[in-house]
Structure formats: C-alpha cells, structure tokens
Design a protein around this motif. Structure first.
Motif, PDB file in Angstrom:
ATOM      1  N   ALA A  19     106.975 102.956 109.723  1.00  0.00           N
ATOM      2  CA  ALA A  19     106.140 102.507 110.833  1.00  0.00           C
ATOM      3  C   ALA A  19     104.987 103.471 111.084  1.00  0.00           C
ATOM      4  CB  ALA A  19     106.987 102.380 112.093  1.00  0.00           C
ATOM      5  N   SER A  20     103.873 102.908 111.505  1.00  0.00           N
ATOM      6  CA  SER A  20     102.699 103.700 111.846  1.00  0.00           C
ATOM      7  C   SER A  20     102.007 103.055 113.034  1.00  0.00           C
ATOM      8  CB  SER A  20     101.738 103.777 110.662  1.00  0.00           C
ATOM      9  OG  SER A  20     100.532 104.396 111.054  1.00  0.00           O
ATOM     10  N   ILE A  21     101.650 103.865 114.008  1.00  0.00           N
ATOM     11  CA  ILE A  21     100.902 103.355 115.162  1.00  0.00           C
ATOM     12  C   ILE A  21      99.414 103.276 114.818  1.00  0.00           C
ATOM     13  CG2 ILE A  21     100.280 103.831 117.560  1.00  0.00           C
ATOM     14  CD1 ILE A  21     102.990 105.259 117.804  1.00  0.00           C
ATOM     15  N   ILE A  22      98.929 104.214 114.007  1.00  0.00           N
ATOM     16  CA  ILE A  22      97.506 104.258 113.648  1.00  0.00           C
ATOM     17  C   ILE A  22      97.133 103.094 112.742  1.00  0.00           C
ATOM     18  CG2 ILE A  22      95.744 105.647 112.481  1.00  0.00           C
ATOM     19  CD1 ILE A  22      97.465 108.118 113.348  1.00  0.00           C
ATOM     20  N   ASN A  23      97.900 102.869 111.689  1.00  0.00           N
ATOM     21  CA  ASN A  23      97.674 101.758 110.772  1.00  0.00           C
ATOM     22  C   ASN A  23      98.837 100.794 110.954  1.00  0.00           C
ATOM     23  OD1 ASN A  23      96.945 100.098 108.676  1.00  0.00           O
ATOM     24  ND2 ASN A  23      97.670 101.469 107.070  1.00  0.00           N
ATOM     25  N   PRO A  24      98.698  99.775 111.808  1.00  0.00           N
ATOM     26  CA  PRO A  24      99.848  98.928 112.177  1.00  0.00           C
ATOM     27  C   PRO A  24     100.606  98.397 110.966  1.00  0.00           C
ATOM     28  CG  PRO A  24      97.933  98.338 113.469  1.00  0.00           C
ATOM     29  CD  PRO A  24      97.463  99.303 112.428  1.00  0.00           C
ATOM     30  N   GLN A  25     101.799  98.922 110.802  1.00  0.00           N
ATOM     31  CA  GLN A  25     102.666  98.493 109.714  1.00  0.00           C
ATOM     32  C   GLN A  25     104.092  98.915 110.009  1.00  0.00           C
ATOM     33  OE1 GLN A  25     101.313 100.617 106.253  1.00  0.00           O
ATOM     34  NE2 GLN A  25     102.472 102.437 106.756  1.00  0.00           N
ATOM     35  N   GLY A  26     105.039  98.359 109.256  1.00  0.00           N
ATOM     36  CA  GLY A  26     106.428  98.774 109.341  1.00  0.00           C
ATOM     37  C   GLY A  26     107.271  97.920 110.257  1.00  0.00           C
ATOM     38  N   ILE A  27     108.445  98.447 110.531  1.00  0.00           N
ATOM     39  CA  ILE A  27     109.425  97.745 111.368  1.00  0.00           C
ATOM     40  C   ILE A  27     109.749  98.627 112.569  1.00  0.00           C
ATOM     41  CG2 ILE A  27     111.774  96.823 111.465  1.00  0.00           C
ATOM     42  CD1 ILE A  27     111.587  96.427 108.404  1.00  0.00           C
ATOM     43  N   TRP A  28     109.700  98.036 113.743  1.00  0.00           N
ATOM     44  CA  TRP A  28     110.092  98.700 114.989  1.00  0.00           C
ATOM     45  C   TRP A  28     111.275  97.936 115.561  1.00  0.00           C
ATOM     46  CZ3 TRP A  28     108.008 103.203 116.457  1.00  0.00           C
ATOM     47  CH2 TRP A  28     106.765 103.556 115.927  1.00  0.00           C
ATOM     48  N   VAL A  29     112.304  98.656 116.010  1.00  0.00           N
ATOM     49  CA  VAL A  29     113.494  98.023 116.582  1.00  0.00           C
ATOM     50  C   VAL A  29     113.852  98.742 117.880  1.00  0.00           C
ATOM     51  CG1 VAL A  29     115.900  97.378 116.215  1.00  0.00           C
ATOM     52  CG2 VAL A  29     114.343  97.487 114.267  1.00  0.00           C
ATOM     53  N   GLY A  30     114.044  97.974 118.941  1.00  0.00           N
ATOM     54  CA  GLY A  30     114.488  98.513 120.220  1.00  0.00           C
ATOM     55  C   GLY A  30     115.818  97.893 120.606  1.00  0.00           C
ATOM     56  N   HIS A  31     116.763  98.711 121.056  1.00  0.00           N
ATOM     57  CA  HIS A  31     118.093  98.253 121.470  1.00  0.00           C
ATOM     58  C   HIS A  31     118.316  98.649 122.926  1.00  0.00           C
ATOM     59  CE1 HIS A  31     119.479  97.982 117.228  1.00  0.00           C
ATOM     60  NE2 HIS A  31     118.695  99.027 117.066  1.00  0.00           N
ATOM     61  N   TYR A  32     119.032  97.791 123.645  1.00  0.00           N
ATOM     62  CA  TYR A  32     119.460  98.125 125.003  1.00  0.00           C
ATOM     63  C   TYR A  32     120.851  97.553 125.207  1.00  0.00           C
ATOM     64  CZ  TYR A  32     119.673  98.512 130.051  1.00  0.00           C
ATOM     65  OH  TYR A  32     120.051  98.848 131.324  1.00  0.00           O
ATOM     66  N   LEU A  33     121.788  98.355 125.696  1.00  0.00           N
ATOM     67  CA  LEU A  33     123.156  97.919 125.973  1.00  0.00           C
ATOM     68  C   LEU A  33     123.555  98.421 127.350  1.00  0.00           C
ATOM     69  CD1 LEU A  33     125.520  96.419 124.562  1.00  0.00           C
ATOM     70  CD2 LEU A  33     126.360  98.649 123.831  1.00  0.00           C
ATOM     71  N   GLN A  34     123.923  97.490 128.242  1.00  0.00           N
ATOM     72  CA  GLN A  34     124.258  97.797 129.632  1.00  0.00           C
ATOM     73  C   GLN A  34     125.735  97.556 129.874  1.00  0.00           C
ATOM     74  OE1 GLN A  34     122.158  98.740 132.451  1.00  0.00           O
ATOM     75  NE2 GLN A  34     124.217  99.100 133.238  1.00  0.00           N
ATOM     76  N   ARG A  35     126.412  98.532 130.469  1.00  0.00           N
ATOM     77  CA  ARG A  35     127.818  98.357 130.841  1.00  0.00           C
ATOM     78  C   ARG A  35     127.880  97.458 132.075  1.00  0.00           C
ATOM     79  NH1 ARG A  35     132.583 102.031 130.305  1.00  0.00           N
ATOM     80  NH2 ARG A  35     131.093 103.194 129.074  1.00  0.00           N
ATOM     81  N   GLN A  90     108.180  93.272 113.030  1.00  0.00           N
ATOM     82  CA  GLN A  90     107.759  93.695 111.695  1.00  0.00           C
ATOM     83  C   GLN A  90     106.292  93.338 111.494  1.00  0.00           C
ATOM     84  OE1 GLN A  90     110.068  92.054 108.502  1.00  0.00           O
ATOM     85  NE2 GLN A  90     108.996  93.217 106.942  1.00  0.00           N
ATOM     86  N   HIS A  91     105.529  94.308 110.985  1.00  0.00           N
ATOM     87  CA  HIS A  91     104.106  94.118 110.710  1.00  0.00           C
ATOM     88  C   HIS A  91     103.857  94.617 109.296  1.00  0.00           C
ATOM     89  CE1 HIS A  91      99.752  94.657 110.983  1.00  0.00           C
ATOM     90  NE2 HIS A  91      99.804  93.858 112.036  1.00  0.00           N
ATOM     91  N   ASN A  92     103.452  93.708 108.399  1.00  0.00           N
ATOM     92  CA  ASN A  92     103.268  94.097 107.012  1.00  0.00           C
ATOM     93  C   ASN A  92     102.224  93.214 106.342  1.00  0.00           C
ATOM     94  OD1 ASN A  92     103.654  95.457 104.630  1.00  0.00           O
ATOM     95  ND2 ASN A  92     105.524  94.368 104.082  1.00  0.00           N
ATOM     96  N   MET A  93     101.257  93.819 105.709  1.00  0.00           N
ATOM     97  CA  MET A  93     100.221  93.124 104.941  1.00  0.00           C
ATOM     98  C   MET A  93      99.624  91.938 105.686  1.00  0.00           C
ATOM     99  SD  MET A  93     101.621  93.140 101.088  1.00  0.00           S
ATOM    100  CE  MET A  93     102.758  94.356 100.545  1.00  0.00           C
ATOM    101  N   GLY A  94      99.258  92.139 106.919  1.00  0.00           N
ATOM    102  CA  GLY A  94      98.609  91.092 107.700  1.00  0.00           C
ATOM    103  C   GLY A  94      99.543  90.106 108.363  1.00  0.00           C
ATOM    104  N   SER A  95     100.815  90.098 108.030  1.00  0.00           N
ATOM    105  CA  SER A  95     101.745  89.167 108.675  1.00  0.00           C
ATOM    106  C   SER A  95     102.562  89.906 109.728  1.00  0.00           C
ATOM    107  CB  SER A  95     102.675  88.541 107.633  1.00  0.00           C
ATOM    108  OG  SER A  95     103.503  89.522 107.061  1.00  0.00           O
ATOM    109  N   LYS A  96     102.967  89.155 110.735  1.00  0.00           N
ATOM    110  CA  LYS A  96     103.763  89.715 111.829  1.00  0.00           C
ATOM    111  C   LYS A  96     104.958  88.813 112.081  1.00  0.00           C
ATOM    112  CE  LYS A  96      99.663  91.516 114.085  1.00  0.00           C
ATOM    113  NZ  LYS A  96      98.812  91.450 115.261  1.00  0.00           N
TER     114      LYS A  96
END
Length: 151
Positions: free
Chosen positions: A74-90, A104-110
C-alpha cells in the motif's frame, strides 16, 4: 543484542526481529508491542533487487473492543495496494460482534468489500461466523486440557 526491549509478560519480550535469506530472496519481519494495548508488525520480501511484497499493520486491543489497520503493498502517495480495517466490539462476556472493510486499488481499478462477523467464546470453546458478499465462513475451536506426568 536488543535495543529498547520491553517485557510485557513472563514469556514476551519485544521487539521481535526475524530475517531469512535463500534463493535470491530476503524476508524480514518485525513485531513490536508499543504498550500493553498497542502492537505493530511489518513484513518485507525482496527479490532480484526489488521489493516484491511489503505489509504493515497496527492494532489496539482493550477489554471491550479491538481495532486493526493493515496495508499490503500500500502507498498513500501513489494510490495502490490493499487496505484492511477491522473492528470487534464485546457485547457480552462471551459474545463479540464486528466488521471488516477491505479496499483494493490497483492499476486504475478499485474494489471495496465489507464483511461482518461474530465470535462466541467461553472457557472451553470458540465459535466464529463471518459473512460478506456471497460468502459465509464458520469455524470452531475447542480447548483440550491434558495432564502431563513425568516419571
């Protein structure tokens, strides 16, 4: 030699650094507990004098919830890669509910995907359900106790 080592428990000492080399590929992994509740991890693979994969994540856990953010190539400067956020609440002593957002952002597709899940845990077992876009995953584990005698 360890710099700035922290010992959170009887068998836990941080940072943990692991590396491996073979066949023209180098792998490095680092894990660090910044505090009792905050942990970070980084993994890097390099081959043929180029980065082939890099991943990082940071998580925060307490008694009521846990949250984690991970990036793979992943890169913030050159938008690419996979970002994953998790949240688990008791919710109760045994029940936790949460969700996951993957982008996921890769080669122009999202692409983005949201999944939801739940976990039931007691002293002897754990049952996990995760559902999302056309997917339902279930898993269960059981803790076995065994007594070992040395003669």
């Amino acid at each position: 030699h360890m710099l700035d080592s922290k010992k959170l428990g009887p068998s836990e000492m941080y940072p943990i650094l692991i590396s491996e080399y073979g066949g023209g590929m180098v792998q490095f992994q680092g894990i660090h507990a910044f505090s009792k509740n905050v942990m970070g991890k980084a993994v890097v693979h390099a081959s043929d004098k180029a980065w082939s994969m890099y991943q990082g994540d940071i998580s925060y856990k307490n008694d009521d919830f846990c949250v984690q953010l991970a990036g793979v190539n992943a890169s913030i400067i050159n938008p690419q890669g996979i970002w994953v956020g998790h949240y688990l609440q008791r919710i109760t002593k045994n029940l936790s509910l949460g969700g996951e957002l993957m982008f996921q952002h890769n080669m122009g597709s999202k692409a983005a995907m949201i999944t939801y899940g739940g976990r039931w845990r007691d002293d002897k077992s754990e049952f996990v359900v995760k559902t999302g876009e056309q997917v339902l995953t279930c898993a269960t584990t059981t803790k076995e106790t065994s007594k070992l005698s040395v003669v």
